[in-house]
Write an enzyme that holds these catalytic residues in place. Structure first.
Site, PDB file in Angstrom:
ATOM      1  N   HIS A 151      78.839 -19.055  31.867  1.00  0.00           N
ATOM      2  CA  HIS A 151      78.433 -18.650  33.211  1.00  0.00           C
ATOM      3  C   HIS A 151      79.466 -19.010  34.282  1.00  0.00           C
ATOM      4  CE1 HIS A 151      74.505 -17.886  31.544  1.00  0.00           C
ATOM      5  NE2 HIS A 151      74.229 -19.149  31.303  1.00  0.00           N
TER       6      HIS A 151
ATOM      7  N   HIS B 248      74.723 -24.990  33.755  1.00  0.00           N
ATOM      8  CA  HIS B 248      75.108 -25.259  32.352  1.00  0.00           C
ATOM      9  C   HIS B 248      76.138 -24.232  31.903  1.00  0.00           C
ATOM     10  CE1 HIS B 248      72.042 -22.106  31.977  1.00  0.00           C
ATOM     11  NE2 HIS B 248      72.661 -21.762  30.862  1.00  0.00           N
TER      12      HIS B 248
ATOM     13  N   LYS C 103      78.838 -14.499  26.888  1.00  0.00           N
ATOM     14  CA  LYS C 103      77.704 -13.788  27.501  1.00  0.00           C
ATOM     15  C   LYS C 103      77.230 -14.555  28.727  1.00  0.00           C
ATOM     16  CE  LYS C 103      74.390 -16.020  24.438  1.00  0.00           C
ATOM     17  NZ  LYS C 103      73.659 -16.766  25.470  1.00  0.00           N
TER      18      LYS C 103
ATOM     19  N   ASP D 137      75.520 -20.078  20.485  1.00  0.00           N
ATOM     20  CA  ASP D 137      75.581 -21.064  21.581  1.00  0.00           C
ATOM     21  C   ASP D 137      75.568 -22.531  21.128  1.00  0.00           C
ATOM     22  OD1 ASP D 137      75.342 -18.663  22.887  1.00  0.00           O
ATOM     23  OD2 ASP D 137      73.615 -19.202  24.104  1.00  0.00           O
TER      24      ASP D 137
ATOM     25  N   ASP E  85      77.536 -19.048  25.597  1.00  0.00           N
ATOM     26  CA  ASP E  85      76.942 -18.941  26.931  1.00  0.00           C
ATOM     27  C   ASP E  85      78.057 -19.342  27.907  1.00  0.00           C
ATOM     28  OD1 ASP E  85      74.378 -18.207  27.972  1.00  0.00           O
ATOM     29  OD2 ASP E  85      74.046 -20.275  28.617  1.00  0.00           O
TER      30      ASP E  85
ATOM     31  N   CYS F 184      68.068 -18.071  23.128  1.00  0.00           N
ATOM     32  CA  CYS F 184      69.187 -17.237  22.681  1.00  0.00           C
ATOM     33  C   CYS F 184      69.124 -16.868  21.205  1.00  0.00           C
ATOM     34  CB  CYS F 184      70.494 -17.885  23.090  1.00  0.00           C
ATOM     35  SG  CYS F 184      70.636 -17.892  24.908  1.00  0.00           S
TER      36      CYS F 184
END
Ligand code: VGL
Ligand code: ZN
Length: 203
Positions: A48, A81, A106, A8, A46, A151
């Site tokens: 989302h 984020h 992820k 990340d 990361d 993470c």
């Protein structure tokens, strides 16, 4: 076979980002410096959707930092984020990506968070990273990036559980530190689980 896992290292976790980690940018030159020592380099991202339920904004009356129950799991509520398609989700511009063989997104399911690069927080679905490493003959992994207390920690703990000889280099990580001792606690927790902690100068 050894692999380097870059966790990340994304704009939103750098100073000025939406979920800025203090001195998060300091991991970039270290990650770049480590890369020539590895035949296989992978990165987690990361990533989302904007309706992700780890975002405080998606729960009325909740604040950033609140802890809620999400499908039976404790969930810290974060600022929005690493939203798919946003600049914050992109890798740090100074991070060398040419040698990164594969990126593992992820946190893409809006209903569950995913701190580990291997599984969601409920260990319900794998990202494919574990199988990928095994298919490439990897038996030893080095985990670096952001953030030490989320993470990086959960990626290293899962790597160890999956049977990889797992090492974390603390100077190649930085912590969110919701509590001031979270960096130290995360390092101690990883060490207690059998993750090797080595200093950059001993690498
Ligand atoms: C992370 C909080 C929320 C991390 C990701 O990369 O450590 N922390 N999402
Ligand atoms: Zn996240």
């Amino acid at each position: 076979m050894e692999a380097l896992i870059l966790v990340d290292i994304q704009n939103d976790f750098l100073p000025g980002g939406a979920l800025a980690v203090a001195n998060g940018d300091a991991v970039v030159p270290v990650a770049n410096q480590l890369q020539p020592h590895f035949d296989l380099i992978v990165a987690t991202q990361d990533f989302h959707p904007k309706n992700h339920l780890s975002f405080a904004a998606n729960h009325s009356g909740k604040q950033i930092g609140d802890i809620i129950q999400l499908n039976g799991l404790d969930q810290v509520l974060w600022p929005n984020h690493c939203v798919q398609g946003s600049a914050g989700a992109e890798f740090a511009s100074d991070l060398q990506m040419e040698k990164v063989a594969e990126v593992f997104p992820k946190g893409t399911n809006p209903k569950i968070d995913s701190y580990s690069g291997f599984f969601d927080n409920g260990h319900r679905k794998a990202t494919g990273l574990g199988d990928y490493l095994k298919e490439h003959g990897v038996n030893r992994v080095f985990v670096v990036g952001l953030a030490t207390d989320y993470c990086v920690k959960f990626t290293a703990l899962d790597a160890k559980k999956l049977g990889f000889d797992t090492t974390v280099i603390p100077e190649a990580t930085r912590a969110v530190n919701l509590q001031p001792q979270d960096f130290e606690k995360a390092i101690n927790e990883m060490a207690a689980a059998g993750v090797k902690i080595i200093s950059l100068k001993d690498f």
